[in-house]
Design a protein around this motif. Structure first.
Motif, PDB file in Angstrom:
ATOM      1  N   TYR A 327       0.911  -1.083  -0.069  1.00 28.22           N
ATOM      2  CA  TYR A 327      -0.120  -0.002  -0.066  1.00 28.22           C
ATOM      3  C   TYR A 327       0.921   1.345  -0.098  1.00 28.22           C
ATOM      4  CZ  TYR A 327      -3.700  -3.247   1.307  1.00 28.22           C
ATOM      5  OH  TYR A 327      -4.673  -4.215   1.340  1.00 28.22           O
ATOM      6  N   HIS A 328       1.889   1.493   0.831  1.00 21.96           N
ATOM      7  CA  HIS A 328       2.883   2.315   0.882  1.00 21.96           C
ATOM      8  C   HIS A 328       4.436   2.038   0.643  1.00 21.96           C
ATOM      9  CE1 HIS A 328      -0.602   4.893   1.540  1.00 21.96           C
ATOM     10  NE2 HIS A 328      -1.014   3.957   2.622  1.00 21.96           N
ATOM     11  N   GLN A 329       5.227   2.802   0.093  1.00 14.82           N
ATOM     12  CA  GLN A 329       6.313   2.614   0.140  1.00 14.82           C
ATOM     13  C   GLN A 329       7.261   3.988  -0.429  1.00 14.82           C
ATOM     14  OE1 GLN A 329       8.105  -0.252  -2.958  1.00 14.82           O
ATOM     15  NE2 GLN A 329       6.101  -0.347  -3.838  1.00 14.82           N
ATOM     16  N   PHE A 330       8.588   3.863  -0.133  1.00 13.50           N
ATOM     17  CA  PHE A 330       9.264   5.191  -0.225  1.00 13.50           C
ATOM     18  C   PHE A 330      10.590   4.648  -0.669  1.00 13.50           C
ATOM     19  CE2 PHE A 330      12.216   8.596   0.978  1.00 13.50           C
ATOM     20  CZ  PHE A 330      11.802   9.699   0.133  1.00 13.50           C
ATOM     21  N   VAL A 373      10.791   8.572  -4.708  1.00 14.20           N
ATOM     22  CA  VAL A 373       9.526   7.984  -5.377  1.00 14.20           C
ATOM     23  C   VAL A 373       8.754   7.614  -4.434  1.00 14.20           C
ATOM     24  CG1 VAL A 373       8.696   6.165  -6.791  1.00 14.20           C
ATOM     25  CG2 VAL A 373      10.607   7.306  -7.536  1.00 14.20           C
ATOM     26  N   TYR A 374       7.485   7.915  -4.137  1.00 11.58           N
ATOM     27  CA  TYR A 374       6.439   7.479  -3.137  1.00 11.58           C
ATOM     28  C   TYR A 374       5.238   7.010  -3.622  1.00 11.58           C
ATOM     29  CZ  TYR A 374       3.414   7.855   0.979  1.00 11.58           C
ATOM     30  OH  TYR A 374       2.572   7.781   2.236  1.00 11.58           O
ATOM     31  N   GLU A 375       4.710   5.852  -2.927  1.00  6.76           N
ATOM     32  CA  GLU A 375       3.588   5.198  -3.499  1.00  6.76           C
ATOM     33  C   GLU A 375       2.773   5.548  -2.525  1.00  6.76           C
ATOM     34  OE1 GLU A 375       1.371   0.876  -4.070  1.00  6.76           O
ATOM     35  OE2 GLU A 375       3.425   0.897  -3.045  1.00  6.76           O
ATOM     36  N   TRP A 380      -0.166   3.518  -7.013  1.00 10.61           N
ATOM     37  CA  TRP A 380      -0.047   4.728  -7.453  1.00 10.61           C
ATOM     38  C   TRP A 380       1.073   5.292  -6.911  1.00 10.61           C
ATOM     39  CZ3 TRP A 380      -2.591   7.700 -11.406  1.00 10.61           C
ATOM     40  CH2 TRP A 380      -3.781   6.942 -11.937  1.00 10.61           C
ATOM     41  N   ARG A 381       2.089   5.955  -7.898  1.00 14.11           N
ATOM     42  CA  ARG A 381       3.616   6.401  -7.230  1.00 14.11           C
ATOM     43  C   ARG A 381       3.663   7.630  -7.852  1.00 14.11           C
ATOM     44  NH1 ARG A 381       8.388   2.928  -8.356  1.00 14.11           N
ATOM     45  NH2 ARG A 381       7.902   3.569 -10.376  1.00 14.11           N
ATOM     46  N   ALA A 382       4.438   8.644  -7.257  1.00 17.19           N
ATOM     47  CA  ALA A 382       4.693   9.968  -7.781  1.00 17.19           C
ATOM     48  C   ALA A 382       6.434   9.965  -7.333  1.00 17.19           C
ATOM     49  CB  ALA A 382       4.021  10.992  -7.004  1.00 17.19           C
ATOM     50  N   GLY A 383       6.979  10.608  -8.298  1.00 21.85           N
ATOM     51  CA  GLY A 383       8.438  10.781  -8.268  1.00 21.85           C
ATOM     52  C   GLY A 383       8.781  12.234  -8.560  1.00 21.85           C
ATOM     53  N   LEU A 384      10.126  12.639  -7.985  1.00 20.86           N
ATOM     54  CA  LEU A 384      10.581  13.772  -8.249  1.00 20.86           C
ATOM     55  C   LEU A 384      12.319  13.473  -8.312  1.00 20.86           C
ATOM     56  CD1 LEU A 384      10.853  17.007  -8.627  1.00 20.86           C
ATOM     57  CD2 LEU A 384      11.195  16.880  -6.015  1.00 20.86           C
ATOM     58  N   ARG A 385      12.890  14.054  -9.712  1.00 24.87           N
ATOM     59  CA  ARG A 385      14.142  13.662  -9.751  1.00 24.87           C
ATOM     60  C   ARG A 385      14.955  15.271 -10.223  1.00 24.87           C
ATOM     61  NH1 ARG A 385      15.493  10.211 -14.818  1.00 24.87           N
ATOM     62  NH2 ARG A 385      15.021  12.018 -15.860  1.00 24.87           N
ATOM     63  N   THR A 421      12.589  16.834 -13.087  1.00 24.91           N
ATOM     64  CA  THR A 421      11.672  15.991 -13.791  1.00 24.91           C
ATOM     65  C   THR A 421      10.545  15.412 -12.587  1.00 24.91           C
ATOM     66  OG1 THR A 421      13.544  15.106 -15.093  1.00 24.91           O
ATOM     67  CG2 THR A 421      11.368  13.857 -15.235  1.00 24.91           C
ATOM     68  N   ILE A 422       9.460  15.380 -13.165  1.00 26.69           N
ATOM     69  CA  ILE A 422       8.494  14.875 -12.251  1.00 26.69           C
ATOM     70  C   ILE A 422       7.860  13.747 -12.758  1.00 26.69           C
ATOM     71  CG2 ILE A 422       7.982  16.794 -10.879  1.00 26.69           C
ATOM     72  CD1 ILE A 422       5.416  17.703 -12.608  1.00 26.69           C
ATOM     73  N   MET A 423       7.052  13.068 -11.982  1.00 25.26           N
ATOM     74  CA  MET A 423       6.346  11.793 -13.033  1.00 25.26           C
ATOM     75  C   MET A 423       5.267  11.031 -11.912  1.00 25.26           C
ATOM     76  SD  MET A 423       6.801   8.310 -11.910  1.00 25.26           S
ATOM     77  CE  MET A 423       7.288   7.486 -10.632  1.00 25.26           C
ATOM     78  N   VAL A 424       4.408  10.541 -12.591  1.00 24.87           N
ATOM     79  CA  VAL A 424       3.599   9.835 -11.768  1.00 24.87           C
ATOM     80  C   VAL A 424       3.015   8.627 -12.630  1.00 24.87           C
ATOM     81  CG1 VAL A 424       1.405  10.932 -12.826  1.00 24.87           C
ATOM     82  CG2 VAL A 424       1.118   9.944 -10.530  1.00 24.87           C
ATOM     83  N   ASP A 425       2.931   7.361 -11.963  1.00 24.46           N
ATOM     84  CA  ASP A 425       2.487   6.087 -12.763  1.00 24.46           C
ATOM     85  C   ASP A 425       1.674   5.469 -12.042  1.00 24.46           C
ATOM     86  OD1 ASP A 425       4.122   4.635 -10.759  1.00 24.46           O
ATOM     87  OD2 ASP A 425       5.780   4.724 -11.910  1.00 24.46           O
TER      88      ASP A 425
END
Length: 468
Positions: A327-330, A373-375, A380-385, A421-425
């Protein structure tokens, strides 16, 4: 006078009314007593046998905890009979299908990270509009009790096929050693060994694109040693032909690429794990050409011959509640690279401008990235690089001798490229992922490139576990 029990009274009655019945009852009673004694004897022997077995096991456990470990040797394997079933060899076969849609504000054909000698490929976000990305076909299996084999073919969007990896690996060596041979992704750094479909972003960090041309592959051999400790401690070395950038394949029996690496990892409680690494890469190049323009805008081909040495430091931190990432991970990940190159830089090797010259060349350059990256919801995950590069100012012998102005090498002008860069997957299942990514790319020497990438990744068939 004592009273008779009902059973005793019945026996007396039978004896009185039926002659001989008393003798029969006496015989039955004796038989029952004999059977009871036999049961007691059998029960006692079983208990004694169990107690002896318990003492034997306790003795074996005590010996195992004090004696040094004994590593079993694999049993010899007999050659298969002529009539053996060919279906017994059943490798794992998988296909990874990827593609994207790219909307880019700048022409990708002119993409170049300012201040660095460009690699032959691996730079930039790719082409505009719809694209078929790299798809991977993998066949993997244990060959026998001694070796594992893997072949991964990369099918490119331009209909070409590359052998991305084709290696064997030992599975029966003792004392924590593993040997790999063939073609494989180098273990230098953290991200280099990870296949593109398992990246957390749609593309590589800038430092990977510039220093390694995307990913460094070795044609050679690798040895690893895993220490028998509570912490994860791994040491390794590689030797190869130098076929991948920044090296070049040479017509020589000598090796052109050497690498050393060390990894250390562990856990903090039951929710957090970490890994640190340091790597050293030493590569030789001969006539490593690249396209450029001179100070007048004329197209020229320059070439570097010499040694490229790169230090890499990497760190990765993962968190999931009680180790359950459902459910959650970082994940926090970063790498720093520092590269020095020394040798000869040739200007206009084809003589287009009539000035085929060569002189000394020395550079000291660096780059790094940091990503998180955080779920936030299941699947659903979102990320910043963030990426940053420092080209420095190279020492060019032709310029110092006054034979050419520095403007004749516009690609090597000092620059500090960067990108955010930002992303969501969204992972619909373990086998499918959809991703949206947006980047503010300031790697060029001129205007910012705004990049929107929409990506799909589908996995078909059995696929091996991914690295930490």
């Amino acid at each position: 006078m004592a009273k008779l029990t009902p059973i005793a009274a019945a026996i007396v009655f039978v004896c009185l009314v039926w002659p001989g019945a008393g003798h029969a009852a006496t015989d039955d009673l004796a038989a029952l007593r004999a059977e009871l004694e036999a049961l007691k004897t059998d029960y006692t022997s079983r208990v004694q046998a169990l107690e002896a077995r318990i003492k034997q096991l306790e003795s074996a456990v005590a010996t195992a905890t004090t004696a040094p470990p004994v590593y079993p040797q694999p049993a010899p394997v007999a050659a298969p009979a002529k009539g053996s079933n060919a279906a017994a060899f059943n490798p794992a076969i998988s296909m990874i299908l990827t593609g994207n849609y790219a909307s880019l504000s700048q022409d990708p054909a002119t993409y170049r990270v300012a201040g660095f000698i460009p690699p032959p490929s691996g730079e930039g976000p790719g082409r505009r509009s719809f694209n078929l990305d790299e798809s991977e076909l993998t066949v993997a299996s244990n060959v026998d009790p001694y070796f594992f084999g893997n072949v991964t073919a990369a099918i490119q969007g331009d209909n070409s096929i590359d052998i991305e990896e084709a290696y064997f690996k030992t599975i029966a060596l003792n004392n924590g050693f593993t040997i790999k041979g063939g073609r494989f992704f180098s273990a230098t750094g953290y991200l280099n060994e990870i296949h593109s479909h398992n990246w957390d972003f749609a593309d590589q960090p800038l430092v990977y694109q510039v220093f390694l041309g995307g990913q460094l592959a070795q044609d050679g051999a690798q040895i690893r040693w895993l220490a028998p400790t509570d912490y994860f401690i791994e040491l390794g070395a590689e030797a190869g032909s130098g076929r991948s950038f920044p090296g070049t394949q040479r017509n020589s029996n000598s090796l052109a690429s050497d690498a050393l690496f060390a990894h250390l990892g562990g856990d903090v409680g039951d929710s957090t794990s970490w890994r640190l690494g340091v790597s050293w890469l030493d590569v030789r190049s001969t006539d490593r050409t690249y396209d450029d323009v001179d100070q007048f805008g004329a197209a020229v081909i320059d070439a570097f011959t010499g040694t490229s040495r790169t230090w890499i430091a990497d760190g990765t931190l993962k968190w999931a509640p009680h180790g359950d990432p459902t459910y959650h991970q970082f994940k926090l990940q970063g790498e720093y690279m520092h590269r020095t190159e020394s040798g000869q830089l040739a200007f206009d090797v084809t003589g287009v401008t009539g000035r085929n010259l060569a002189g000394d060349y020395n550079s000291s350059q660096s780059g790094w990235y940091l990503q998180a990256v955080y779920e936030f919801v299941q699947r659903w995950r979102a990320g910043l690089r963030y990426d940053s590069m420092q080209s420095g100012t190279p020492r060019i012998g032709l310029v110092q001798l006054g034979l050419l102005p520095f403007a004749a090498f516009p690609s090597l002008a000092s620059a500090s490229p960067e990108r955010t860069t930002i992303m969501v997957d969204w992972s619909l299942s373990e086998f499918s992922r959809l991703r949206a990514q947006y980047a503010w790319d300031d790697a060029r020497a001129t205007e910012r490139d705004r990049q929107l990438l929409l990506q799909y990744i589908f996995a078909m068939g059995a696929h091996g576990a991914h690295k930490f």
